[in-house]
Enzyme design. Structure first.
Site, PDB file in Angstrom:
ATOM      1  N   LYS A  66      -2.702  -2.183  -2.855  1.00 13.40           N
ATOM      2  CA  LYS A  66      -3.720  -1.314  -2.265  1.00 13.40           C
ATOM      3  C   LYS A  66      -3.365   0.105  -2.663  1.00 13.40           C
ATOM      4  CE  LYS A  66      -5.968  -0.129   2.106  1.00 13.40           C
ATOM      5  NZ  LYS A  66      -6.596  -0.730   3.284  1.00 13.40           N
ATOM      6  N   GLU A 103       0.805  -1.227   0.000  1.00  6.71           N
ATOM      7  CA  GLU A 103       0.000   0.000   0.000  1.00  6.71           C
ATOM      8  C   GLU A 103       0.838   1.276   0.000  1.00  6.71           C
ATOM      9  OE1 GLU A 103      -2.523   0.635   3.435  1.00  6.71           O
ATOM     10  OE2 GLU A 103      -3.551   2.309   2.483  1.00  6.71           O
TER      11      GLU A 103
HETATM   12  P1  13P Z   1      -9.314   4.219   4.603  1.00  4.93           P
HETATM   13  O1  13P Z   1     -10.204   3.393   3.730  1.00  4.93           O
HETATM   14  O2  13P Z   1     -10.004   4.810   5.796  1.00  4.93           O
HETATM   15  O3  13P Z   1      -8.489   5.199   3.829  1.00  4.93           O
HETATM   16  O4  13P Z   1      -8.287   3.226   5.247  1.00  4.93           O
HETATM   17  C1  13P Z   1      -7.735   2.247   4.477  1.00  4.93           C
HETATM   18  C2  13P Z   1      -6.471   1.841   5.082  1.00  4.93           C
HETATM   19  O5  13P Z   1      -6.332   0.742   5.534  1.00  4.93           O
HETATM   20  C3  13P Z   1      -5.388   2.812   5.113  1.00  4.93           C
HETATM   21  O6  13P Z   1      -4.210   2.130   5.394  1.00  4.93           O
END
Ligand code: 13P
Length: 347
Positions: free
Chosen positions: A219, A177
């Site tokens: 992600k 991510e």
């Molecule tokens: P949000 O969907 O609230 O942005 O969080 C996703 C997430 O896991 C951020 O690391």
């Protein structure tokens, strides 16, 4: 590394109609959310909140996996069943956030590097023993005056790839991510350029560090104008820009992209995902969700106002999960939003 196991878990995470519930807020972050709603944050209140979420009837129809925080993965439901076994028993893959947070990047004001590599091999082995099948590491990329720097993109991409390689060695699917933040007044074009550059660097590092792309989930943030940008973009434009960015940089071998919500409203997060799934001209990857705020928001508010209102809070989570599941296949609409909400309240 067992490629078959990794590919199978990755495919399950982005399976048809399903997405991920991110419930991995660190204790300080969840405390902030609780504080803003007047709930005292204790180990027990955090546990009890997570039990409410995880025991939502029918959740596994829409949710393939849940990402937990270290405290949470070691907690249990009221009858003593550990959360990972409880989730696995209801057909949901247990996951764990393994980074230790974004810390100031030396020599780079306003930029961060995500930490957590020291001792990670041992921690992964422990998490696997207690049931984790996938993990998450979040890099934070801020847009601002002269940032992100190449230095910030490089160090974060390098760390993400080191994390991903260690996960795969432990037969844990890494969710990779790199989040380009929505904070700021930048344009959609700036977000597009920054996201493209960020993802390019990430895939270069994943390649160099021999990460098996068939056994990861990306992600990503959607490509959006900054929150304070005076010119906001229509749903279709966000979807088109996001897809074209992903097409330019995400190899087809990656099984799926699970978007984060990043501070969008619940309904925007569903509408954008829906539009991407409608307009995709045979995208090679699954396009799904891994939301925290956009799934939990309404449920958290109901629970915070009355901690005995478990059923109503669970219905709110069920509703958002179902709406995003519909968006997975382009079947979400404002009408579906209303009809399901009415049905939930009629119970
Ligand atoms: P949000 O969907 O609230 O942005 O969080 C996703 C997430 O896991 C951020 O690391």
């Amino acid at each position: 590394m067992n490629r078959e196991v990794l590919a199978e878990v990755a495919a399950q995470l982005v399976g048809e109609g399903k997405g991920v519930l991110a419930a991995d807020e660190s204790s300080p972050t969840l405390t902030k959310r609780f504080d803003s709603l007047g709930v005292t944050s204790t180990e027990e209140s955090r546990r009890s909140y997570r039990e409410m979420l995880f025991s939502t009837p029918g959740l596994s129809r829409f949710i393939s996996g849940v990402i937990m925080y270290d405290e949470t993965i070691h907690q249990s439901v009221a009858d003593g069943t550990p959360f990972p076994s409880f989730l696995a028993g209801s057909g949901i893959l247990p996951g764990i956030k393994v980074d230790t947070g974004a810390k100031p990047l030396a020599g780079a004001p306003h930029e961060t590097v995500t930490e957590g590599l020291d001792g990670l091999r041992d921690r992964l082995s422990h998490y696997r023993d207690i049931g984790a099948r996938f993990a998450k590491w979040r890099a934070v990329i801020a847009i601002g005056d002269g940032i992100p720097s190449g230095y910030c993109l490089h160090t974060n991409a390098h760390a993400l790839a080191r994390y991903a390689a260690l996960c795969q060695e432990a037969n844990i699917v890494p969710i990779v991510e790199p989040e380009v933040m929505m904070e700021g007044d930048h344009s959609l074009e700036t977000c597009l350029m920054t996201t493209t550059e960020t993802l390019k660097k990430v895939f270069d590092e994943l390649h160099d560090q021999r990460v098996f792309l068939g056994g990861i989930i990306l992600k990503a943030n959607m490509v959006l104008p900054g929150k304070d940008c005076p010119e906001q973009a229509p749903v279709e434009e966000v979807a088109a820009a996001t897809i074209s960015c992903m097409r330019a940089v995400v190899p087809a071998e990656v099984p799926g992209i699970a978007f984060l919500s990043g501070g969008q409203t619940d309904e925007d997060a569903s509408a954008h995902l829906n539009a991407m799934n409608r307009t995709k001209q045979r995208s090679p990857w699954q396009l799904t969700f891994s939301y925290a705020r956009a799934l939990q928001g309404p449920a958290l508010r109901i629970w915070a106002a009355d901690q005995t209102a478990i059923e109503q809070a669970q219905q709110a989570l069920h509703h958002r999960a179902k709406m995003n599941s519909l968006a997975r296949s382009g079947r979400y609409s404002a009408e579906a939003e209303k009809l399901d909400d009415v049905a939930a309240h009629a119970h």
